[in-house]
Write an enzyme that holds these catalytic residues in place. Structure first.
Site, PDB file in Angstrom:
ATOM      1  N   GLY A  88       0.804  -1.084  -0.086  1.00 40.95           N
ATOM      2  CA  GLY A  88      -0.103  -0.020  -0.150  1.00 40.95           C
ATOM      3  C   GLY A  88       0.838   1.231  -0.041  1.00 40.95           C
ATOM      4  O   GLY A  88       0.318   2.166  -0.511  1.00 40.95           O
ATOM      5  N   ASN A 117      -5.527  -7.161  -2.573  1.00 40.59           N
ATOM      6  CA  ASN A 117      -4.613  -6.063  -2.584  1.00 40.59           C
ATOM      7  C   ASN A 117      -4.791  -4.894  -3.638  1.00 40.59           C
ATOM      8  O   ASN A 117      -4.448  -3.538  -3.269  1.00 40.59           O
ATOM      9  CB  ASN A 117      -3.311  -6.522  -3.074  1.00 40.59           C
ATOM     10  CG  ASN A 117      -2.662  -7.629  -2.171  1.00 40.59           C
ATOM     11  OD1 ASN A 117      -2.057  -8.728  -2.478  1.00 40.59           O
ATOM     12  ND2 ASN A 117      -3.043  -7.580  -0.847  1.00 40.59           N
ATOM     13  N   ASP A 177       4.712  -3.118   7.753  1.00 38.60           N
ATOM     14  CA  ASP A 177       3.485  -2.849   8.457  1.00 38.60           C
ATOM     15  C   ASP A 177       3.376  -3.338   9.852  1.00 38.60           C
ATOM     16  O   ASP A 177       2.223  -3.683  10.442  1.00 38.60           O
ATOM     17  CB  ASP A 177       2.004  -3.188   7.640  1.00 38.60           C
ATOM     18  CG  ASP A 177       2.019  -4.683   7.170  1.00 38.60           C
ATOM     19  OD1 ASP A 177       3.005  -5.380   7.356  1.00 38.60           O
ATOM     20  OD2 ASP A 177       1.172  -4.963   6.680  1.00 38.60           O
ATOM     21  N   CYS A 222      14.094   5.795  19.554  1.00 39.18           N
ATOM     22  CA  CYS A 222      13.786   7.002  20.275  1.00 39.18           C
ATOM     23  C   CYS A 222      12.359   7.571  20.325  1.00 39.18           C
ATOM     24  O   CYS A 222      12.176   8.039  21.328  1.00 39.18           O
ATOM     25  CB  CYS A 222      14.543   8.208  19.461  1.00 39.18           C
ATOM     26  SG  CYS A 222      16.502   8.157  19.544  1.00 39.18           S
ATOM     27  N   CYS A 236      -3.767  -3.842   7.642  1.00 35.23           N
ATOM     28  CA  CYS A 236      -4.749  -3.703   6.618  1.00 35.23           C
ATOM     29  C   CYS A 236      -5.763  -4.793   6.613  1.00 35.23           C
ATOM     30  O   CYS A 236      -6.988  -4.466   6.062  1.00 35.23           O
ATOM     31  CB  CYS A 236      -4.221  -3.330   5.324  1.00 35.23           C
ATOM     32  SG  CYS A 236      -3.174  -1.874   5.316  1.00 35.23           S
ATOM     33  N   CYS A 297      19.168   6.042  24.203  1.00 32.56           N
ATOM     34  CA  CYS A 297      18.921   5.030  23.339  1.00 32.56           C
ATOM     35  C   CYS A 297      19.742   4.011  23.023  1.00 32.56           C
ATOM     36  O   CYS A 297      20.955   4.112  23.046  1.00 32.56           O
ATOM     37  CB  CYS A 297      18.442   5.879  21.796  1.00 32.56           C
ATOM     38  SG  CYS A 297      18.021   4.889  20.579  1.00 32.56           S
ATOM     39  N   CYS A 407     -15.102 -16.718  13.770  1.00 37.13           N
ATOM     40  CA  CYS A 407     -14.797 -15.287  13.649  1.00 37.13           C
ATOM     41  C   CYS A 407     -14.180 -15.360  12.257  1.00 37.13           C
ATOM     42  O   CYS A 407     -14.512 -16.210  11.461  1.00 37.13           O
ATOM     43  CB  CYS A 407     -13.866 -14.863  14.623  1.00 37.13           C
ATOM     44  SG  CYS A 407     -12.141 -15.503  14.537  1.00 37.13           S
TER      45      CYS A 407
END
Length: 450
Positions: A88, A117, A177, A222, A236, A297, A407
């Protein structure tokens, strides 16, 4: 009028340069002096740095003052950019990068194209369903701009290959993602001294930032020293996405990449930022000023502990660090297969049981089985084990009821089964393994699958 005259002057200048280059290539002679609006242009026999096709192809880009003209175009031509993810975010980013004349583009993605997609991943096509996304993207980019070298990596980025893949590039676009991959990309980029253009998007929203800018900007750790809860991360496929919304974020990634390559950002004018886009109900774009690097960090701080050796030796387990949702809460005897459900319940039209679909209502409305109650798992949690509240939705339910739970993929239904048994004290509850989509795949392909 002054701006228009200046623009026309620049266009005539480019046309003249093209004409001079043709003469030089055809006659092998030294270019002479030419006058444009009273200005004298002295050309030498030095070869032009771009081909005639490139002058013509990028001309309207080069005459934008902010690009730096020919010099800026040469920077883009010499640049090497790695795009991790051709989905995406990668799909809208890649054509603009190739169109702009980025010399070398690498694409990392081991996924294949699915019909689901295509509403947002517009670089791909129906004819390429089943094809590797990276190869589909390369095919398109080669047709768009044959001057660009496209290298594909049909692999999943991990601890073992990240350094070898990323080391040959100038900067990287994180179009993935999952937090697992984001932490990995950030850690490797910091160790390699690379800048990252990072973005994410789901539903109608997205966000964008630049990480490890010139080795002085903050890294992903950070911003997020502690990973988000696995239950709060939505993909998605789970949360859905509006194609143009994530597409706009991908286009913004391309803009930021070009700005970085053209040195629009400098150490003097750079400020860490986070840009947030929302498509609904009104389109909004807000930019927040972020804090700089954190001295403590673990990756980019003053005393970093995360290095190449730790990453490649798998001493850092990103999956364990980020965690995962624990759906394994049901025993084998609390689950049935879709075939068992079909034979023992659905096919014979069994009357004395309750079929409970725990998907969100907007999922349920797309398609569902008949004679089903829809109570999302979130709603079950909010009832806190109150049988009276459950009876408001399912009037006939009681502690002796036989309930079959379904589900989308068979994950939330396991959580719901556990809730019904442990909190509502209903003992005879079965989960359908694989869920509604498994039922469609194995039993009834005529049901719409989204």
């Amino acid at each position: 009028m002054g701006d228009e005259q200046e623009l026309l002057k620049q266009i005539r200048q480019l046309k003249l340069e093209n004409s001079q280059l043709r003469n030089q290539l055809e006659n092998g002679g030294v270019l002479g002096k030419n006058t444009i609006d009273g200005d004298v242009n002295t050309a030498t026999a030095t070869q032009y740095p771009l081909t005639l096709d490139e002058y013509h192809r990028y001309g309207r880009q080069m005459i934008v003052e902010e690009t730096g003209g020919v010099e800026g175009q040469i920077k883009l031509k010499n640049a090497k950019v790695l795009v991790i993810g051709a989905g995406g975010l990668g799909c809208p980013s890649l054509p603009y990068l190739a169109g702009a004349g980025i010399g070398t583009i690498g694409i990392v993605d081991n996924d294949t194209i699915d019909t689901s997609n295509l509403h947002r991943q517009i670089l791909h096509s129906t004819n390429n369903v089943g094809m590797l996304k990276c190869e589909s993207a390369k095919k398109y980019l080669n047709m768009l701009n044959p001057n660009v070298k496209v290298i594909t990596y049909p692999v999943r980025l991990d601890n073992n290959n990240a350094f070898d893949i990323m080391k040959d590039y100038d900067l990287v676009l994180d179009c993935t993602d999952t937090p697992v991959t984001r932490y990995l990309i950030s850690d490797v980029a910091v160790n390699l001294g690379m800048t990252i253009v990072s973005a994410s998007g789901v539903r109608t929203e997205g966000q964008l930032t630049i990480l490890n800018f010139k080795n002085v900007g903050p890294c992903y750790r950070c911003f997020y020293p502690v990973p988000p809860s696995p239950n709060s991360v939505s993909s998605c496929s789970e949360g859905g996405v509006i194609g143009p919304c994530i597409g706009l974020v991908g286009v913004m990634m391309a803009v930021e990449t070009i700005k970085l390559l053209l040195d629009a950002y400098t150490l003097d004018n750079w400020e860490p930022f986070l840009m947030q886009y929302s498509g609904f109900p009104k389109q909004t774009l807000r930019t927040f000023r972020m804090r700089g690097r954190k001295n403590n960090c673990k990756c980019c701080g003053t005393n970093p502990t995360i290095n190449k050796q730790m990453i490649e030796s798998n001493e850092i387990d990103y999956q364990e660090f980020c965690g995962a949702r624990n759906y394994n809460v049901c025993s084998d005897n609390e689950r049935i297969t879709v075939k068992e459900f079909e034979e023992s319940y659905h096919k014979i039209d069994k009357k004395d049981y309750i079929l409970l679909d725990v998907r969100p209502p907007h999922h349920y409305d797309i398609s569902h089985l008949s004679y089903t109650y829809n109570v999302p798992v979130k709603s079950l949690r909010n009832m806190n084990g109150s049988l009276e509240q459950l009876q408001e939705v399912i009037p006939d339910v009681n502690k002796n009821s036989e309930i079959v739970v379904m589900c989308r993929f068979g994950n939330d239904s396991r959580l719901a089964t556990r809730l019904l048994k442990d909190e509502f004290k209903i003992n005879n509850v079965k989960d359908v393994a694989g869920g509604f989509f498994k039922y469609i795949d194995d039993i009834d392909q005529t049901i719409p699958k989204y």
